[in-house]
Write a protein that holds these residues in place. Structure first.
Motif, PDB file in Angstrom:
ATOM      1  N   ALA A   1       0.842  -1.204   0.000  1.00 59.17           N
ATOM      2  CA  ALA A   1       0.000   0.000   0.000  1.00 59.17           C
ATOM      3  C   ALA A   1       0.877   1.254   0.000  1.00 59.17           C
ATOM      4  N   SER A   2       0.235   2.392   0.236  1.00 55.78           N
ATOM      5  CA  SER A   2       0.894   3.671   0.520  1.00 55.78           C
ATOM      6  C   SER A   2       1.760   4.200  -0.611  1.00 55.78           C
ATOM      7  N   GLY A   3       1.529   3.743  -1.825  1.00 51.45           N
ATOM      8  CA  GLY A   3       2.269   4.261  -2.952  1.00 51.45           C
ATOM      9  C   GLY A   3       3.684   3.751  -3.062  1.00 51.45           C
ATOM     10  N   TYR A   4       4.040   2.677  -2.348  1.00 52.79           N
ATOM     11  CA  TYR A   4       5.385   2.130  -2.412  1.00 52.79           C
ATOM     12  C   TYR A   4       5.494   1.142  -3.579  1.00 52.79           C
ATOM     13  N   LEU A   5       6.637   0.512  -3.736  1.00 58.34           N
ATOM     14  CA  LEU A   5       6.947  -0.206  -4.962  1.00 58.34           C
ATOM     15  C   LEU A   5       5.883  -1.217  -5.396  1.00 58.34           C
ATOM     16  N   PRO A   6       5.368  -2.074  -4.519  1.00 60.06           N
ATOM     17  CA  PRO A   6       4.332  -3.001  -4.988  1.00 60.06           C
ATOM     18  C   PRO A   6       3.104  -2.283  -5.550  1.00 60.06           C
ATOM     19  N   GLU A   7       2.662  -1.222  -4.879  1.00 61.79           N
ATOM     20  CA  GLU A   7       1.504  -0.494  -5.388  1.00 61.79           C
ATOM     21  C   GLU A   7       1.856   0.315  -6.635  1.00 61.79           C
ATOM     22  N   GLN A   8       3.099   0.724  -6.765  1.00 61.63           N
ATOM     23  CA  GLN A   8       3.517   1.402  -7.985  1.00 61.63           C
ATOM     24  C   GLN A   8       3.365   0.472  -9.192  1.00 61.63           C
ATOM     25  N   PHE A   9       3.689  -0.802  -9.013  1.00 64.06           N
ATOM     26  CA  PHE A   9       3.473  -1.767 -10.101  1.00 64.06           C
ATOM     27  C   PHE A   9       1.992  -2.009 -10.341  1.00 64.06           C
ATOM     28  N   LEU A  10       1.210  -2.073  -9.284  1.00 67.67           N
ATOM     29  CA  LEU A  10      -0.226  -2.356  -9.414  1.00 67.67           C
ATOM     30  C   LEU A  10      -0.990  -1.258 -10.148  1.00 67.67           C
ATOM     31  N   SER A  11      -0.552  -0.027 -10.022  1.00 74.34           N
ATOM     32  CA  SER A  11      -1.369   1.126 -10.368  1.00 74.34           C
ATOM     33  C   SER A  11      -1.030   1.670 -11.754  1.00 74.34           C
ATOM     34  N   SER A  12      -2.056   1.928 -12.538  1.00 70.53           N
ATOM     35  CA  SER A  12      -1.849   2.396 -13.910  1.00 70.53           C
ATOM     36  C   SER A  12      -1.212   3.775 -13.968  1.00 70.53           C
ATOM     37  N   GLY A  13      -1.397   4.598 -12.945  1.00 69.63           N
ATOM     38  CA  GLY A  13      -0.817   5.931 -12.955  1.00 69.63           C
ATOM     39  C   GLY A  13       0.684   5.954 -12.769  1.00 69.63           C
ATOM     40  N   SER A  14       1.252   4.912 -12.191  1.00 74.10           N
ATOM     41  CA  SER A  14       2.696   4.845 -11.960  1.00 74.10           C
ATOM     42  C   SER A  14       3.369   3.750 -12.768  1.00 74.10           C
ATOM     43  N   ASN A  15       2.591   2.926 -13.442  1.00 72.87           N
ATOM     44  CA  ASN A  15       3.138   1.821 -14.224  1.00 72.87           C
ATOM     45  C   ASN A  15       2.628   1.932 -15.659  1.00 72.87           C
ATOM     46  N   THR A  16       3.500   2.393 -16.547  1.00 74.80           N
ATOM     47  CA  THR A  16       3.139   2.497 -17.960  1.00 74.80           C
ATOM     48  C   THR A  16       3.991   1.562 -18.816  1.00 74.80           C
ATOM     49  N   ARG A  17       4.500   0.511 -18.206  1.00 77.20           N
ATOM     50  CA  ARG A  17       5.322  -0.460 -18.930  1.00 77.20           C
ATOM     51  C   ARG A  17       4.495  -1.152 -20.013  1.00 77.20           C
ATOM     52  N   GLU A  18       5.211  -1.693 -20.984  1.00 77.94           N
ATOM     53  CA  GLU A  18       4.560  -2.430 -22.063  1.00 77.94           C
ATOM     54  C   GLU A  18       5.102  -3.846 -22.180  1.00 77.94           C
ATOM     55  N   ASP A  19       5.673  -4.342 -21.072  1.00 77.08           N
ATOM     56  CA  ASP A  19       6.204  -5.706 -21.080  1.00 77.08           C
ATOM     57  C   ASP A  19       5.361  -6.581 -20.163  1.00 77.08           C
ATOM     58  N   ALA A  20       5.947  -7.641 -19.644  1.00 77.94           N
ATOM     59  CA  ALA A  20       5.196  -8.603 -18.836  1.00 77.94           C
ATOM     60  C   ALA A  20       4.770  -8.042 -17.485  1.00 77.94           C
ATOM     61  N   TYR A  21       5.255  -6.854 -17.113  1.00 76.81           N
ATOM     62  CA  TYR A  21       4.932  -6.273 -15.807  1.00 76.81           C
ATOM     63  C   TYR A  21       4.064  -5.027 -15.911  1.00 76.81           C
ATOM     64  N   GLY A  22       3.495  -4.755 -17.071  1.00 75.41           N
ATOM     65  CA  GLY A  22       2.666  -3.564 -17.213  1.00 75.41           C
ATOM     66  C   GLY A  22       1.660  -3.698 -18.326  1.00 75.41           C
ATOM     67  N   GLY A  23       0.647  -2.822 -18.257  1.00 80.84           N
ATOM     68  CA  GLY A  23      -0.416  -2.833 -19.252  1.00 80.84           C
ATOM     69  C   GLY A  23      -1.715  -3.305 -18.641  1.00 80.84           C
ATOM     70  N   SER A  24      -2.024  -4.577 -18.790  1.00 82.34           N
ATOM     71  CA  SER A  24      -3.268  -5.124 -18.267  1.00 82.34           C
ATOM     72  C   SER A  24      -3.200  -5.252 -16.746  1.00 82.34           C
ATOM     73  N   VAL A  25      -4.361  -5.427 -16.133  1.00 83.36           N
ATOM     74  CA  VAL A  25      -4.414  -5.664 -14.686  1.00 83.36           C
ATOM     75  C   VAL A  25      -3.600  -6.901 -14.338  1.00 83.36           C
ATOM     76  N   GLU A  26      -3.724  -7.937 -15.132  1.00 91.32           N
ATOM     77  CA  GLU A  26      -3.002  -9.180 -14.859  1.00 91.32           C
ATOM     78  C   GLU A  26      -1.496  -8.946 -14.845  1.00 91.32           C
ATOM     79  N   LYS A  27      -0.999  -8.161 -15.776  1.00 94.56           N
ATOM     80  CA  LYS A  27       0.437  -7.915 -15.843  1.00 94.56           C
ATOM     81  C   LYS A  27       0.901  -6.978 -14.728  1.00 94.56           C
ATOM     82  N   ARG A  28       0.077  -5.988 -14.385  1.00 96.52           N
ATOM     83  CA  ARG A  28       0.469  -5.063 -13.310  1.00 96.52           C
ATOM     84  C   ARG A  28       0.478  -5.754 -11.953  1.00 96.52           C
ATOM     85  N   ALA A  29      -0.294  -6.814 -11.805  1.00 99.82           N
ATOM     86  CA  ALA A  29      -0.322  -7.561 -10.545  1.00 99.82           C
ATOM     87  C   ALA A  29       0.819  -8.565 -10.444  1.00 99.82           C
ATOM     88  N   ARG A  30       1.512  -8.788 -11.522  1.00 93.95           N
ATOM     89  CA  ARG A  30       2.516  -9.867 -11.553  1.00 93.95           C
ATOM     90  C   ARG A  30       3.607  -9.660 -10.516  1.00 93.95           C
TER      91      ARG A  30
END
Length: 389
Positions: free
Chosen positions: A212-241
């Motif tokens: 929580a609290s905007g730290y690294l795990p939530e940064q990956f979860l959240s579309s506003g801080s994660n704009t990656r286009e690989d296996a760790y960004g994009g869809s909800v499934e990838k952002r949760a990885r």
């Protein structure tokens, strides 16, 4: 610490915070009969049997040596004083030096840090308590002056957050973080696993992932801080990885029944945001449920969405509910089946004997905001218990 830093933490660290004023204690001359309450019934959390359902929240206190990340000699006393909690969740502890985000916060990477935390765990256990360590990698919520070699903070994407962090030189603006490579993500996942092993070696009963609290795990979860286009960004499934891989590494070291996770949907702390939070957290909890974790810790602040009603039915383990609780709200949450245990922040900070005070219907000490992060004994280990008055 000054009030500016305190204001940034109040929303999530000190959910029962009372406006800053002189610390005092007022005890009724005659206690009422001890309350009969679900709060004081046992509950199983993973492999632990807790004697009550009062959990002490993780709260940053800034009582570590800033150069070494080693908890000071005051820290064992602080946690031991609060061993009457059904479970203590420690302050956030960085799993590796690149995860540090604030001045005078502790780590669990070096032998000296492990030895200091062992004294904490032993002190809690000697008083009959139980304690989990919260692992907290702050990612982009940091500053080069806090990191090895004045390195840039890291994040899923090179997006600078609004705001400041507290350093040895005072408050400093956040900087643009460096985007992590896939190989580096794997290294961080491994660091969480290694720090889990070190926490267990130090005698902790389990570990909690700070998601929580905007730290690294939530940064990956959240579309506003994660704009990656690989296996760790994009869809909800990838952002949760990332979160799921970290939990997998922690489970591999500790066993699922000694691992928990904290989330706080739509808290939006540290400039984190997500375009579809209900979808994101529904998916995350559905995936987490398959891991068999000891608990899911959900703290809500300010959102109109009842995420407890949304998420608890999706999780078959123990559900810890936090955020703005008092005795009546906690009891109601248990009676209604919305929670298996309840989490208190600043009420435990200011009342080392909080379960006893609740049982006896005694007045509570008032948290002293000015000493939350000030270092030293004042406002840390000098809050009186009932018998001290």
């Amino acid at each position: 610490m000054d009030a500016d830093r305190g204001s940034r933490f109040d929303a999530y660290l000190h959910s029962s915070f009372i406006s800053p004023m002189r610390m005092h204690i007022s005890i009724r001359s005659k206690w009422r009969n001890p309350r009969m309450s679900l709060l004081f019934t046992p509950v199983r959390i993973g492999r632990l049997e807790l004697p009550n359902r009062l959990v002490m929240a993780p709260m940053t206190r800034s009582r570590a040596d800033d150069e070494t990340g080693v908890p000071t000699d005051l820290v064992p006393t602080y946690y031991a004083q609060r061993a009457g909690a059904g479970l203590i969740i420690s302050e956030g502890v960085y799993p590796s030096a690149m995860g540090k985000g604030y001045v005078s916060t502790p780590g669990i990477e070096t032998e000296a840090q492990i030895a200091a935390w062992k004294r904490v765990a032993d002190a809690v256990h000697d008083r009959g308590g139980r304690i989990f360590m919260q692992l907290m990698h702050t990612g982009r919520i940091s500053h080069p002056s806090l990191l090895p070699g004045n390195a840039q903070p890291v994040a899923p994407s090179a997006i600078r957050p609004a705001g400041q962090t507290w350093t040895a030189a005072g408050q400093q603006d956040f900087v643009t973080p460096r985007e992590l490579s896939v190989a580096e993500i794997g290294d961080i996942v491994a660091a969480y696993g290694a720090s889990t092993r070190r926490a267990l070696d130090a005698g902790f009963d389990g570990v909690e992932l700070h998601g929580a609290s905007g730290y690294l795990p939530e940064q990956f979860l959240s579309s506003g801080s994660n704009t990656r286009e690989d296996a760790y960004g994009g869809s909800v499934e990838k952002r949760a990885r990332f979160v799921l891989e970290v939990l997998g590494a922690m489970v591999a070291e500790a066993g699922a029944d000694r691992v928990g996770i904290k989330i706080s949907p739509e808290m939006n702390f540290n400039d984190v945001s997500d375009a579809t939070p209900q979808q994101t957290y529904t998916h995350l909890v559905e995936q987490i449920d398959g891991l068999g974790l000891a608990y899911l810790h959900v703290a809500l602040f300010g959102t109109p969405v009842d995420y407890h009603a949304l998420l608890k039915p999706l999780f078959s383990g123990s559900y810890l509910l936090g955020g703005g609780l008092d005795y009546a709200k906690a009891e109601a949450a248990l009676e209604s089946g919305r929670a298996d245990a309840t989490v208190f922040g600043s009420a435990f900070l200011a009342n080392p004997d909080l379960p006893v005070r609740f049982q006896q219907n005694a007045a509570l000490n008032t948290p002293d905001h000015a000493t939350f992060y000030s270092g030293g004994e004042q406002g840390y280990i000098d809050y009186p218990a009932l018998g001290d008055a």
